[in-house]
Write a protein that holds these residues in place. Structure first.
Motif, PDB file in Angstrom:
ATOM      1  N   SER A  35       0.840  -1.189   0.000  1.00 47.39           N
ATOM      2  CA  SER A  35       0.000   0.000   0.000  1.00 47.39           C
ATOM      3  C   SER A  35       0.887   1.256   0.000  1.00 47.39           C
ATOM      4  CB  SER A  35      -0.874  -0.025   1.250  1.00 47.39           C
ATOM      5  OG  SER A  35      -2.173   0.385   0.956  1.00 47.39           O
ATOM      6  N   PHE A  36       1.942   1.218   0.821  1.00 47.26           N
ATOM      7  CA  PHE A  36       2.931   2.309   0.854  1.00 47.26           C
ATOM      8  C   PHE A  36       3.492   2.565  -0.535  1.00 47.26           C
ATOM      9  CE2 PHE A  36       4.485   1.754   5.471  1.00 47.26           C
ATOM     10  CZ  PHE A  36       3.747   2.850   5.871  1.00 47.26           C
ATOM     11  N   SER A  38       2.289   1.841  -3.407  1.00 48.30           N
ATOM     12  CA  SER A  38       1.323   2.375  -4.373  1.00 48.30           C
ATOM     13  C   SER A  38       1.178   3.890  -4.199  1.00 48.30           C
ATOM     14  CB  SER A  38      -0.031   1.656  -4.277  1.00 48.30           C
ATOM     15  OG  SER A  38      -0.674   1.958  -3.068  1.00 48.30           O
ATOM     16  N   VAL A  39       1.324   4.370  -2.961  1.00 48.89           N
ATOM     17  CA  VAL A  39       1.277   5.819  -2.725  1.00 48.89           C
ATOM     18  C   VAL A  39       2.510   6.482  -3.345  1.00 48.89           C
ATOM     19  CG1 VAL A  39       1.414   7.623  -0.960  1.00 48.89           C
ATOM     20  CG2 VAL A  39      -0.095   5.670  -0.629  1.00 48.89           C
ATOM     21  N   MET A  42       2.017   6.614  -6.992  1.00 50.09           N
ATOM     22  CA  MET A  42       1.054   7.664  -7.330  1.00 50.09           C
ATOM     23  C   MET A  42       1.755   9.027  -7.381  1.00 50.09           C
ATOM     24  SD  MET A  42      -2.076   9.026  -4.988  1.00 50.09           S
ATOM     25  CE  MET A  42      -1.343  10.449  -4.250  1.00 50.09           C
ATOM     26  N   PHE A  63      -4.337   1.629  -9.698  1.00 49.98           N
ATOM     27  CA  PHE A  63      -2.916   1.291  -9.715  1.00 49.98           C
ATOM     28  C   PHE A  63      -2.675  -0.218  -9.777  1.00 49.98           C
ATOM     29  CE2 PHE A  63      -3.695   5.283  -7.572  1.00 49.98           C
ATOM     30  CZ  PHE A  63      -2.851   6.140  -8.267  1.00 49.98           C
TER      31      PHE A  63
END
Lengths: 81, 316
Positions: A35-36, A38-39, A42, A63
């Protein structure tokens, strides 16, 4: 566009697996994108393409794969033009 | 499980008590103000309620064979740095600073104090930060002990926790206690652990005469990136909360949370199973002050007048 996205994924070490084995349709989360990460991806995409993902796109699906990212980025880039 | 009564979902009713809940708690001496929102003294009665609830948790965690550990309410700064907490929740973190200067620096500090100027520049970070969640000090400790046994590991933790979110809502304290049960093992073991507590939680709360409802939730991740993290967490149903109405006219308050971390902490701290796979983990957290406040909200500020069935569960 997909080539540039791949480069960003590689440069920011988004995936724990070698990028050459990743197909455009593969699920990046299943390949170990956290999740980290993917940020991070982004933010890197926003900087590289000078775009801002609107709130409706801030979700897992946007994503999930290189081709999904390609579609979202293309939409945002063409919307800006 | 009792449903949330409609009066808590709507705006405050015309006949709702005029005084805010926090003021009533102060007036009756349940909590004592300190001058800072979210930092309160607790009465003996309030503490006895928390003790009673903890005995209820312990009945389950002892039967499960969980190992009890209490860490102090602070942890090594390096561990917070490594944990990713500052990536996700920079707005909540609290670090401890102290004076480490010379005599001359001390004079400047005193001068700043006397003149009412900012004196924090004469302080430096210590090796210690405030614990943000009871289980944070656990994972590096477990990782240092070697491979996680095949049967998995169960812990029963308690800690004061700090989160920088000053508020007039009594349920949002800056320093509060969290009791936690944590399971570390295979994905199946930790998911089964979470299921078990998802069944127990609502029953425990119902036995205290409180209405509650279970809902999918997300952590308050910081910033725009945080929105993506929060949606990821919801999509995967990694967090559930047990909500109890406490504050007048506000959404119900999360009093228990049930979290599946997947391999997040296993990967971060190198917690491995004997077969070399990264360990998964899950936890159930009990917000002790919030549960106590829910009891005071629903049963009144005089514990002696609480329903006999509730007193029996807590003090029987």
């Amino acid at each position: 566009m997909a080539t540039q996205i791949r480069e960003l994924i590689g440069n920011h070490k988004i995936l724990p697996v070698p990028l050459e084995r990743v197909r455009d349709e593969d699920d990046l989360y299943e390949l170990g994108m956290t999740s980290f990460a993917s940020v991070q991806l982004m933010l890197a995409l926003e900087e590289a393409f000078d775009i801002e993902f609107p709130e409706r796109m801030l979700n897992r699906k946007t994503f999930a794969s290189i081709s999904a990212i390609d579609r979202s980025v293309t939409e945002l880039v063409s919307g800006r033009a | 499980m009792n449903a949330i009564p409609p009066e808590f979902k709507a705006a405050p009713a015309a006949d709702a008590p005029a005084k805010p809940f926090l003021d009533r708690l102060f007036e009756d001496g349940v909590l004592m103000p300190t001058g800072v929102d979210g930092l309160y003294g607790r009465s003996g009665a309030f503490e006895e309620v928390i003790d009673g609830f903890e005995r209820l948790v312990e009945r389950y965690s002892r039967a499960d064979g969980a190992m009890k550990i209490h860490f102090p309410p602070a942890m090594p700064r390096v561990n917070m740095e490594k944990s990713g907490y500052l990536k996700s929740f920079p707005q909540l973190a609290g670090s401890i600073h102290s004076f480490m200067g010379s005599d001359a620096d001390h004079c400047q500090l005193i001068a700043a104090l006397t003149e009412g100027r900012d004196w924090s520049e004469y302080q430096s970070p210590t090796d210690v930060v405030l614990t943000p969640a009871a289980c944070y000090p656990l994972y590096p400790t477990v990782a240092a002990k070697g491979a996680v046994p095949d049967a998995g590991l169960l812990f029963d933790l308690k800690s004061y926790c700090f989160r920088h979110e000053p508020s007039k809502e009594p349920t949002r304290m800056q320093l509060f206690r969290m009791r936690e049960n944590v399971c570390i093992g295979t994905p199946e073991q930790v998911k089964e652990f979470r299921e078990r507590w998802l069944e127990r939680g609502p029953k425990m709360i119902a036995s205290l005469g409180l209405p509650c409802e279970l809902d999918v939730a997300n952590d308050p991740f910081f910033g725009r990136g945080g929105k993506l993290m929060a949606r990821n967490q919801r999509d995967q149903q990694l967090k559930f909360e047990l909500l109890i109405p406490v504050n007048d006219g506000a959404d119900p308050t999360a009093c228990l949370s049930f979290n599946y971390h997947q391999n997040h902490f296993g990967s971060l701290w190198g917690m491995k199973r004997a077969d070399g796979e990264e360990a998964h983990s899950a936890c159930v957290g009990f917000g002790l002050e919030r549960i106590a406040l829910a009891l005071f909200r629903h049963h009144g500020n005089d514990v002696a007048k609480w329903p006999e069935s509730v007193r029996e569960v807590l003090f029987g």
